[in-house]
Design an enzyme around this catalytic site. Structure first.
Site, PDB file in Angstrom:
ATOM      1  N   SER A  32       0.820  -1.223   0.000  1.00 19.44           N
ATOM      2  CA  SER A  32       0.000   0.000   0.000  1.00 19.44           C
ATOM      3  C   SER A  32       0.848   1.265   0.000  1.00 19.44           C
ATOM      4  O   SER A  32       1.647   1.488   0.900  1.00 19.44           O
ATOM      5  CB  SER A  32      -0.881   0.063   1.253  1.00 19.44           C
ATOM      6  OG  SER A  32      -1.833  -0.946   1.226  1.00 19.44           O
ATOM      7  N   HIS A  63      -3.034   0.846  -4.872  1.00 22.16           N
ATOM      8  CA  HIS A  63      -2.532  -0.366  -5.540  1.00 22.16           C
ATOM      9  C   HIS A  63      -2.851  -0.238  -7.033  1.00 22.16           C
ATOM     10  O   HIS A  63      -4.000  -0.375  -7.432  1.00 22.16           O
ATOM     11  CB  HIS A  63      -3.211  -1.621  -4.972  1.00 22.16           C
ATOM     12  CG  HIS A  63      -2.794  -1.933  -3.578  1.00 22.16           C
ATOM     13  ND1 HIS A  63      -1.849  -2.879  -3.278  1.00 22.16           N
ATOM     14  CD2 HIS A  63      -3.178  -1.408  -2.396  1.00 22.16           C
ATOM     15  CE1 HIS A  63      -1.673  -2.934  -1.959  1.00 22.16           C
ATOM     16  NE2 HIS A  63      -2.467  -2.053  -1.409  1.00 22.16           N
ATOM     17  N   HIS A  85      -5.753  -8.734  -1.854  1.00 23.97           N
ATOM     18  CA  HIS A  85      -5.841  -9.140  -0.444  1.00 23.97           C
ATOM     19  C   HIS A  85      -7.033 -10.072  -0.241  1.00 23.97           C
ATOM     20  O   HIS A  85      -8.017 -10.011  -0.971  1.00 23.97           O
ATOM     21  CB  HIS A  85      -6.047  -7.922   0.461  1.00 23.97           C
ATOM     22  CG  HIS A  85      -5.039  -6.832   0.289  1.00 23.97           C
ATOM     23  ND1 HIS A  85      -5.119  -5.916  -0.734  1.00 23.97           N
ATOM     24  CD2 HIS A  85      -3.936  -6.515   1.014  1.00 23.97           C
ATOM     25  CE1 HIS A  85      -4.093  -5.076  -0.633  1.00 23.97           C
ATOM     26  NE2 HIS A  85      -3.362  -5.418   0.415  1.00 23.97           N
ATOM     27  N   TYR A  87      -9.292  -9.787   2.011  1.00 24.26           N
ATOM     28  CA  TYR A  87     -10.532  -9.055   2.326  1.00 24.26           C
ATOM     29  C   TYR A  87     -11.259  -8.567   1.076  1.00 24.26           C
ATOM     30  O   TYR A  87     -12.426  -8.207   1.137  1.00 24.26           O
ATOM     31  CB  TYR A  87     -10.272  -7.882   3.294  1.00 24.26           C
ATOM     32  CG  TYR A  87      -9.323  -6.822   2.779  1.00 24.26           C
ATOM     33  CD1 TYR A  87      -9.708  -5.895   1.826  1.00 24.26           C
ATOM     34  CD2 TYR A  87      -8.017  -6.747   3.262  1.00 24.26           C
ATOM     35  CE1 TYR A  87      -8.835  -4.929   1.354  1.00 24.26           C
ATOM     36  CE2 TYR A  87      -7.134  -5.788   2.808  1.00 24.26           C
ATOM     37  CZ  TYR A  87      -7.555  -4.883   1.850  1.00 24.26           C
ATOM     38  OH  TYR A  87      -6.678  -3.943   1.384  1.00 24.26           O
ATOM     39  N   GLU A  88     -10.565  -8.548  -0.067  1.00 16.08           N
ATOM     40  CA  GLU A  88     -11.230  -8.139  -1.313  1.00 16.08           C
ATOM     41  C   GLU A  88     -12.125  -9.259  -1.852  1.00 16.08           C
ATOM     42  O   GLU A  88     -12.851  -9.051  -2.821  1.00 16.08           O
ATOM     43  CB  GLU A  88     -10.180  -7.741  -2.353  1.00 16.08           C
ATOM     44  CG  GLU A  88      -9.421  -6.487  -1.966  1.00 16.08           C
ATOM     45  CD  GLU A  88      -8.253  -6.194  -2.887  1.00 16.08           C
ATOM     46  OE1 GLU A  88      -8.491  -5.639  -3.968  1.00 16.08           O
ATOM     47  OE2 GLU A  88      -7.104  -6.535  -2.539  1.00 16.08           O
ATOM     48  N   ALA A 115       2.560  -2.267   3.997  1.00 18.53           N
ATOM     49  CA  ALA A 115       2.386  -1.212   4.993  1.00 18.53           C
ATOM     50  C   ALA A 115       1.847  -1.906   6.240  1.00 18.53           C
ATOM     51  O   ALA A 115       1.007  -2.800   6.136  1.00 18.53           O
ATOM     52  CB  ALA A 115       1.394  -0.185   4.483  1.00 18.53           C
ATOM     53  N   MET A 216      -2.240  -6.835   6.574  1.00 17.28           N
ATOM     54  CA  MET A 216      -3.265  -7.691   5.973  1.00 17.28           C
ATOM     55  C   MET A 216      -2.753  -8.399   4.710  1.00 17.28           C
ATOM     56  O   MET A 216      -3.512  -8.653   3.777  1.00 17.28           O
ATOM     57  CB  MET A 216      -4.501  -6.847   5.635  1.00 17.28           C
ATOM     58  CG  MET A 216      -5.069  -6.086   6.827  1.00 17.28           C
ATOM     59  SD  MET A 216      -6.385  -4.974   6.351  1.00 17.28           S
ATOM     60  CE  MET A 216      -6.560  -3.999   7.857  1.00 17.28           C
ATOM     61  N   SER A 217      -1.470  -8.700   4.689  1.00 12.87           N
ATOM     62  CA  SER A 217      -0.909  -9.296   3.462  1.00 12.87           C
ATOM     63  C   SER A 217       0.354 -10.091   3.781  1.00 12.87           C
ATOM     64  O   SER A 217       0.576 -10.487   4.916  1.00 12.87           O
ATOM     65  CB  SER A 217      -0.569  -8.171   2.475  1.00 12.87           C
ATOM     66  OG  SER A 217       0.498  -7.398   2.977  1.00 12.87           O
ATOM     67  N   ASN A 240       1.832   3.506  10.825  1.00 16.23           N
ATOM     68  CA  ASN A 240       1.135   4.073  11.992  1.00 16.23           C
ATOM     69  C   ASN A 240       1.479   3.263  13.227  1.00 16.23           C
ATOM     70  O   ASN A 240       1.880   2.110  13.128  1.00 16.23           O
ATOM     71  CB  ASN A 240      -0.389   4.037  11.751  1.00 16.23           C
ATOM     72  CG  ASN A 240      -0.879   2.634  11.430  1.00 16.23           C
ATOM     73  OD1 ASN A 240      -0.631   2.103  10.351  1.00 16.23           O
ATOM     74  ND2 ASN A 240      -1.543   2.016  12.370  1.00 16.23           N
ATOM     75  N   HIS A 252      -6.926   4.644   6.247  1.00 13.91           N
ATOM     76  CA  HIS A 252      -6.170   4.248   5.046  1.00 13.91           C
ATOM     77  C   HIS A 252      -5.406   5.452   4.473  1.00 13.91           C
ATOM     78  O   HIS A 252      -4.313   5.300   3.931  1.00 13.91           O
ATOM     79  CB  HIS A 252      -7.137   3.667   4.003  1.00 13.91           C
ATOM     80  CG  HIS A 252      -6.457   3.036   2.817  1.00 13.91           C
ATOM     81  ND1 HIS A 252      -5.489   2.048   2.934  1.00 13.91           N
ATOM     82  CD2 HIS A 252      -6.579   3.245   1.478  1.00 13.91           C
ATOM     83  CE1 HIS A 252      -5.060   1.694   1.734  1.00 13.91           C
ATOM     84  NE2 HIS A 252      -5.700   2.413   0.828  1.00 13.91           N
TER      85      HIS A 252
HETATM   86  N1  HPA Z   1      -3.356  -2.635  11.037  1.00 11.53           N
HETATM   87  C1  HPA Z   1      -3.487  -3.496  10.011  1.00 11.53           C
HETATM   88  N2  HPA Z   1      -3.007  -3.264   8.803  1.00 11.53           N
HETATM   89  C2  HPA Z   1      -2.346  -2.119   8.610  1.00 11.53           C
HETATM   90  C3  HPA Z   1      -2.164  -1.176   9.630  1.00 11.53           C
HETATM   91  C4  HPA Z   1      -2.698  -1.458  10.915  1.00 11.53           C
HETATM   92  O1  HPA Z   1      -2.572  -0.670  11.869  1.00 11.53           O
HETATM   93  N3  HPA Z   1      -1.458  -0.148   9.093  1.00 11.53           N
HETATM   94  C5  HPA Z   1      -1.221  -0.474   7.801  1.00 11.53           C
HETATM   95  N4  HPA Z   1      -1.760  -1.666   7.498  1.00 11.53           N
END
Ligand code: HPA
Length: 277
Positions: A32, A63, A85, A87-88, A115, A216-217, A240, A252
């Site tokens: 991401s 993406h 991903h 979740y998609e 990310a 998530m990947s 973050n 996001h």
């Molecule tokens: N959690 C899950 N996936 C993420 C995060 C997060 O804080 N930051 C970037 N991808």
């Protein structure tokens, strides 16, 4: 659910071969907001993944859904600008398809990036984290990308995953980071199914089981790569701090914003590693 056959994987590989004769040594997946790094590839062939059969298209902002084959630091690379991903709506085997295609095209290495949120309180947004290992929480609950008939062309039914992330590549990445002055954290990544970010209780649980960064990947792709004996390097861009106390929110937009800060450092690190393999 349909599992992927070798015929399907080879059909995709053939569609790519019809557009370029380049044989990639290194496959890369850019997470991401990290796709801008791919602009530095020379003599490149660009393919929109929407034009490839069976390819899991990315539907998320940040993406691009592009595949770039070309050269970087005199190495032949195949770079995915964006990924799919779970979740998609894709199945885990579908998420693994691009890595198997890379392997069929000749790739020996997979450099996978993402990310991620920092669970480790020593990490700051903008940091890079070298994955020393991962926790396959989603796989443990039954959603492994290797579920279904084993494709013997790639590897064994019961692959060893004691060293998913290659130790020689760790050593190279550490040396490059010191030489070029890039701060490089190290730690354990966990992949959750998403798409909701974590609750504070989720995060305290993750901290308790030894997680440093959450995303998530990456885990499905790295698992598929290791199954076929590819040498894997994984790097998280920390976008973050995870919200362990429930006092901040994660968005996001924040993740994409951090990508601009992380991409140049990631590019420097990866190019440094490419020069040494
Ligand atoms: N959690 C899950 N996936 C993420 C995060 C997060 O804080 N930051 C970037 N991808």
């Amino acid at each position: 659910m349909d599992f992927l056959s070798i015929e399907i994987i080879d059909e995709v590989a053939e569609a790519i071969r019809s557009r370029t004769s380049l044989v990639p040594k290194v496959g890369m997946i850019l997470g991401s907001g990290l796709g801008e790094f791919a602009e530095e590839i020379s003599s490149s062939t660009k393919i929109m993944t929407a034009d490839l059969p069976h390819w899991p298209k990315s539907t998320v902002e940040g993406h691009a859904g592009r595949l770039i084959l070309g050269e970087m630091e005199d190495q032949k690379v195949m770079v995915m600008q964006g990924r799919a991903h779970f979740y998609e709506g894709y199945s885990m085997p579908q998420i693994g398809l691009p890595v198997r295609v890379m392997k069929r095209l000749g790739a020996e290495f997979l450099f996978v990036t993402n990310a991620a949120g920092a669970v480790n309180s020593d990490f700051e947004p903008g940091d890079l984290m070298l994955l020393t290992d991962h926790i396959n929480l989603v796989g443990m609950t039954g959603l492994s990308p290797l579920r279904g008939p084993n494709l013997e062309e790639f590897g064994p039914r019961f692959p060893d995953v004691s060293r998913v992330y290659d130790r020689d590549l760790h050593e190279i990445a550490r040396n490059v980071s010191v030489e070029l002055g890039i701060k490089l954290q190290e730690g354990v990544y966990v992949c959750l199914a998403g798409p909701a970010f974590e609750t504070p209780a989720d995060l305290r649980f993750l901290r308790g089981i030894g997680v440093d960064a959450v995303g998530m990947s990456t885990v499905p792709e790295a698992t598929v790569a290791r199954h076929s004996a590819m040498r894997v390097m994984g790097v998280s861009g920390i976008s973050n701090k995870a919200n362990l106390d429930g006092n901040t929110i994660t968005t996001h937009e924040e993740v994409l914003e951090a990508g601009h800060m992380i991409a140049p450092k990631l590019s420097t690190l990866i190019k440094g590693v490419l020069r040494q393999i």
